[in-house]
Design an enzyme around this catalytic site. Structure first.
Site, PDB file in Angstrom:
ATOM      1  N   CYS A 102       0.865  -1.267   0.028  1.00 12.26           N
ATOM      2  CA  CYS A 102       0.137  -0.143  -0.019  1.00 12.26           C
ATOM      3  C   CYS A 102       0.868   1.315  -0.046  1.00 12.26           C
ATOM      4  CB  CYS A 102      -1.064   0.099   1.328  1.00 12.26           C
ATOM      5  SG  CYS A 102      -0.146  -0.482   2.516  1.00 12.26           S
ATOM      6  N   HIS A 152      -3.129   6.472   4.537  1.00 14.43           N
ATOM      7  CA  HIS A 152      -1.667   6.440   4.977  1.00 14.43           C
ATOM      8  C   HIS A 152      -0.862   7.852   4.131  1.00 14.43           C
ATOM      9  CE1 HIS A 152      -1.573   2.653   6.081  1.00 14.43           C
ATOM     10  NE2 HIS A 152      -0.982   1.658   5.036  1.00 14.43           N
TER      11      HIS A 152
END
Length: 339
Positions: free
Chosen positions: A131, A243
């Protein structure tokens, strides 16, 4: 005529997101099958807003006749069942770490290296990157085309959803515990995550880096350019979803802030929010549930020759996992599996 699609790990955070995104993007399906472990057989999951699927047992499922599998069950489970699905003629788009560095498995971010998908014929498997790597290379791609990147230094601020439901539950429970003065007992994470930061994601390696940091290096090399030097520090933060990354880039030639901003604004999958005033930037809270990779705070780095710094945020469950897998599937059916 549509496709038969299986979602492996359908009860997890990423699996549920895959089902929703398939529906949202109107992926041409004739049938969708939800697969999970034996203990989740019969459990109901949503496919879009109006359809409910009952999970079937992954261990006994026959993949014959399934065109595409979107897989996110964990690396050990995928190592067993993704090759089994591929052997039955199904193309597997795997979100786990198991196949990423296999030289016969393409590692793909559609905005960056869609041509690599052609390599799926070797194993019948396409790997979805980590990710944190995905959002970084989406932002780096237009900059690399602009000035050829020599070196990247990245510090990540990764949400607890990257550690699955257990990570999200631990942040929630610990936050409540701190507020009522209960004793905190870390289980999923090495230390307390509520009101704290943890500079460790995954296990430590011999050189002192963590495996998450290693992934960002080797995956960037495989996806974008093996000549780019990458140094990463990965940190878990008390955020539920999305994130964030602070990225410093050194180019081979001078690249102005204006040039970089224009290239990023014109890049597929990137949204620039950068007004240089209080609140004129993106935060993880605002990107949860969103598809783009967001970039803010683009500025010159005066400490190195040809350096720029910027802030990068994306929803790790969507672009960092489920959305990227569905986008791979979209390219796959457009260019390779036409019916």
């Amino acid at each position: 005529m549509g496709y038969k699609v299986a979602v492996i790990g359908a009860t997890g955070n990423v699996g549920r997101a895959m089902l929703q995104i398939l529906a949202d993007r109107k992926f041409p399906v004739d049938e969708v099958v939800a697969l999970a472990s034996e203990r989740s057989v019969g459990r109901e999951v949503s496919f879009g807003d109006n359809k409910i699927l009952k999970c079937k047992d992954l261990a006994t499922f026959d993949f014959k006749g399934i065109d595409i599998a979107l897989s996110s069950p964990g690396a050990k489970v995928s190592a067993l069942h993704s090759p089994r699905a591929a052997a039955a003629g199904c193309v597997v788009i795997d979100n786990t770490s198991h196949f990423r560095m296999d030289p016969d498995v393409p590692l793909v971010v559609p905005e960056v290296n869609p041509e690599a998908i052609a390599g799926y014929t070797k194993r019948g498997i396409i790997a979805n990157p980590n990710c944190s790597t995905i959002q970084m290379v989406v932002a780096l791609k237009p900059l690399h085309a602009l000035g050829k990147i020599k070196r990247v230094v990245v510090s990540t601020y990764q949400s607890v959803s990257g550690a699955g439901k257990e990570g999200m539950d631990e942040l929630y429970d610990q936050t409540k515990g701190v507020l009522v003065h209960d004793a905190i007992k870390p289980q999923k994470f090495a230390k307390q995550i509520a009101f704290n930061l943890i500079p460790q994601i995954d296990v430590f390696m011999e050189d002192g880096s963590t495996k998450e940091e290693w992934k960002m290096v080797v995956e960037t090399h495989k996806i974008l350019d093996h000549n780019i030097a990458v140094n990463a520090t990965c940190v878990r933060v008390p955020v539920f979803v999305s994130h964030s990354e602070s990225i410093n880039v050194e180019f081979e030639r001078p690249v102005s802030v204006e040039e970089a901003t224009e290239a990023l604004r014109n890049a597929e999958g990137v949204v620039v929010i950068d007004t240089r005033e209080p609140g004129g930037y993106i935060t993880p809270l605002e990107t949860s549930g969103e598809d783009p990779v967001y970039v803010s705070r683009i500025r010159k780095d005066p400490t190195v020759k040809n350096g720029l710094s910027f802030w990068c945020v994306a929803d790790n469950l969507r672009k960092g996992a489920a959305l990227n897998a569905v986008q791979i599937a979209e390219v796959l059916i457009r260019d390779y599996l036409k019916k």
